[in-house]
Design an enzyme around this catalytic site. Structure first.
Site, PDB file in Angstrom:
ATOM      1  N   ASN A   1      25.195  55.218  73.037  1.00 18.76           N
ATOM      2  CA  ASN A   1      25.009  53.811  72.669  1.00 18.76           C
ATOM      3  C   ASN A   1      26.286  53.231  72.067  1.00 18.76           C
ATOM      4  O   ASN A   1      27.021  53.901  71.346  1.00 18.76           O
ATOM      5  CB  ASN A   1      23.801  53.610  71.744  1.00 18.76           C
ATOM      6  CG  ASN A   1      23.858  54.411  70.465  1.00 18.76           C
ATOM      7  OD1 ASN A   1      24.392  55.512  70.429  1.00 18.76           O
ATOM      8  ND2 ASN A   1      23.293  53.859  69.399  1.00 18.76           N
TER       9      ASN A   1
ATOM     10  N   GLU B   1      27.565  49.873  70.008  1.00 17.87           N
ATOM     11  CA  GLU B   1      27.097  48.698  69.260  1.00 17.87           C
ATOM     12  C   GLU B   1      28.212  47.677  69.085  1.00 17.87           C
ATOM     13  O   GLU B   1      29.382  47.965  69.336  1.00 17.87           O
ATOM     14  CB  GLU B   1      26.527  49.157  67.914  1.00 17.87           C
ATOM     15  CG  GLU B   1      25.312  50.064  68.110  1.00 17.87           C
ATOM     16  CD  GLU B   1      24.610  50.450  66.822  1.00 17.87           C
ATOM     17  OE1 GLU B   1      25.167  50.201  65.733  1.00 17.87           O
ATOM     18  OE2 GLU B   1      23.492  50.998  66.920  1.00 17.87           O
TER      19      GLU B   1
ATOM     20  N   CYS C   1      22.359  50.415  74.999  1.00 19.85           N
ATOM     21  CA  CYS C   1      21.753  51.732  74.788  1.00 19.85           C
ATOM     22  C   CYS C   1      22.507  52.817  75.567  1.00 19.85           C
ATOM     23  O   CYS C   1      23.125  52.551  76.604  1.00 19.85           O
ATOM     24  CB  CYS C   1      20.309  51.736  75.284  1.00 19.85           C
ATOM     25  SG  CYS C   1      19.184  50.693  74.344  1.00 19.85           S
TER      26      CYS C   1
ATOM     27  N   GLU D   1      21.237  55.203  77.392  1.00 20.19           N
ATOM     28  CA  GLU D   1      20.704  55.429  78.742  1.00 20.19           C
ATOM     29  C   GLU D   1      21.346  54.491  79.746  1.00 20.19           C
ATOM     30  O   GLU D   1      21.702  54.869  80.859  1.00 20.19           O
ATOM     31  CB  GLU D   1      19.181  55.206  78.764  1.00 20.19           C
ATOM     32  CG  GLU D   1      18.392  56.130  77.866  1.00 20.19           C
ATOM     33  CD  GLU D   1      18.198  55.612  76.457  1.00 20.19           C
ATOM     34  OE1 GLU D   1      19.142  55.011  75.899  1.00 20.19           O
ATOM     35  OE2 GLU D   1      17.116  55.806  75.901  1.00 20.19           O
TER      36      GLU D   1
ATOM     37  N   CYS E   1      13.869  52.657  75.280  1.00 20.62           N
ATOM     38  CA  CYS E   1      13.305  51.313  75.111  1.00 20.62           C
ATOM     39  C   CYS E   1      12.834  50.771  76.465  1.00 20.62           C
ATOM     40  O   CYS E   1      13.164  51.313  77.526  1.00 20.62           O
ATOM     41  CB  CYS E   1      14.331  50.390  74.476  1.00 20.62           C
ATOM     42  SG  CYS E   1      15.601  49.815  75.613  1.00 20.62           S
TER      43      CYS E   1
ATOM     44  N   CYS F   1      15.550  49.936  79.075  1.00 20.98           N
ATOM     45  CA  CYS F   1      16.111  51.123  79.749  1.00 20.98           C
ATOM     46  C   CYS F   1      15.123  51.669  80.775  1.00 20.98           C
ATOM     47  O   CYS F   1      15.530  52.127  81.849  1.00 20.98           O
ATOM     48  CB  CYS F   1      16.473  52.193  78.729  1.00 20.98           C
ATOM     49  SG  CYS F   1      17.949  51.764  77.777  1.00 20.98           S
TER      50      CYS F   1
HETATM   51  N1  THU Z   1      19.170  52.911  71.425  1.00 17.33           N
HETATM   52  C1  THU Z   1      19.511  53.631  72.520  1.00 17.33           C
HETATM   53  O1  THU Z   1      20.689  53.945  72.722  1.00 17.33           O
HETATM   54  N2  THU Z   1      18.528  54.004  73.364  1.00 17.33           N
HETATM   55  C2  THU Z   1      17.214  53.659  73.224  1.00 17.33           C
HETATM   56  O2  THU Z   1      16.407  53.930  74.102  1.00 17.33           O
HETATM   57  C3  THU Z   1      16.772  52.982  72.015  1.00 17.33           C
HETATM   58  C4  THU Z   1      17.824  52.505  71.107  1.00 17.33           C
HETATM   59  C5  THU Z   1      20.223  52.492  70.506  1.00 17.33           C
HETATM   60  C6  THU Z   1      20.476  51.011  70.467  1.00 17.33           C
HETATM   61  C7  THU Z   1      21.085  50.854  69.105  1.00 17.33           C
HETATM   62  O3  THU Z   1      22.479  51.097  69.211  1.00 17.33           O
HETATM   63  C8  THU Z   1      20.468  51.934  68.269  1.00 17.33           C
HETATM   64  O4  THU Z   1      19.900  52.867  69.197  1.00 17.33           O
HETATM   65  C9  THU Z   1      19.382  51.476  67.335  1.00 17.33           C
HETATM   66  O5  THU Z   1      18.402  50.762  67.970  1.00 17.33           O
END
Ligand code: THU
Length: 160
Positions: free
Chosen positions: A62, A64, A73, A75, A112, A115
């Site tokens: 991920n 940000e 994310c 994935e 999520c 994804c």
């Molecule tokens: N996140 C993912 O990388 N994958 C997911 O399926 C859920 C959330 C990340 C997004 C964000 O950077 C952090 O987790 C918190 O939500």
């Protein structure tokens, strides 16, 4: 009117040691991939390892951004990288792991909805089931296709 019931099958492992060698290797790749996370805002770092039909593994983590919605994310970073760099190879298996403030989550990381929808698209593009492995330190879950994580999927491979 008919009341209906939906159930899914999945496999649960107590640890990666119970899995077949190729999946164990993918779990290790996902754990390595998590190191590429850039998550200074949530401190929730996610790693994804995507195995393609020829065995190539593409990692994602991920990413940000101070403007929160601009991040992505783990994935989707893996899937979009694979889609961009290996457009002719179907996706075989996607493994996902997460750490919360540096500690591996005990229960399997769960992707999520956005994804899952992207997984569905690439499963359709590849024309074969995309398996998903959700990793936690206490248990690991393996699903046979995206449909199991996204029932009544939009534009599903499954016919009614
Ligand atoms: N996140 C993912 O990388 N994958 C997911 O399926 C859920 C959330 C990340 C997004 C964000 O950077 C952090 O987790 C918190 O939500």
């Amino acid at each position: 009117m008919t009341k209906k019931h939906l159930s899914i099958d999945y496999i649960e492992y107590a640890s990666a040691g119970e899995m077949e060698p190729a999946d164990q290797a993918l779990v290790a790749e996902a754990i390595e991939a998590e190191k590429g996370s850039y998550s200074p805002y949530s401190h929730f770092s996610v790693g994804a390892a995507l195995r393609l039909e020829d065995g190539t593994v593409v990692r994602g983590a991920n990413q940000e951004n101070v403007a929160y919605p601009s991040g992505l994310c783990a994935e989707r970073t893996a899937m979009f990288a694979a889609g961009a760099n290996y457009p002719d190879l179907a996706f075989d298996t996607l493994a996902i792991v997460a750490r919360d403030h540096g500690v591996m989550c005990e229960y399997p990381a769960s992707p999520c909805g956005s994804c899952r929808q992207v997984m569905a698209e690439y499963q359709k593009k590849g024309g074969r089931p995309l398996r998903i492995i959700l990793i936690g330190s206490k248990k690991i879950r393996k699903f046979g296709c995206v449909d199991d994580l996204l029932p009544f999927i939009f534009d599903s491979l499954k016919a009614e």
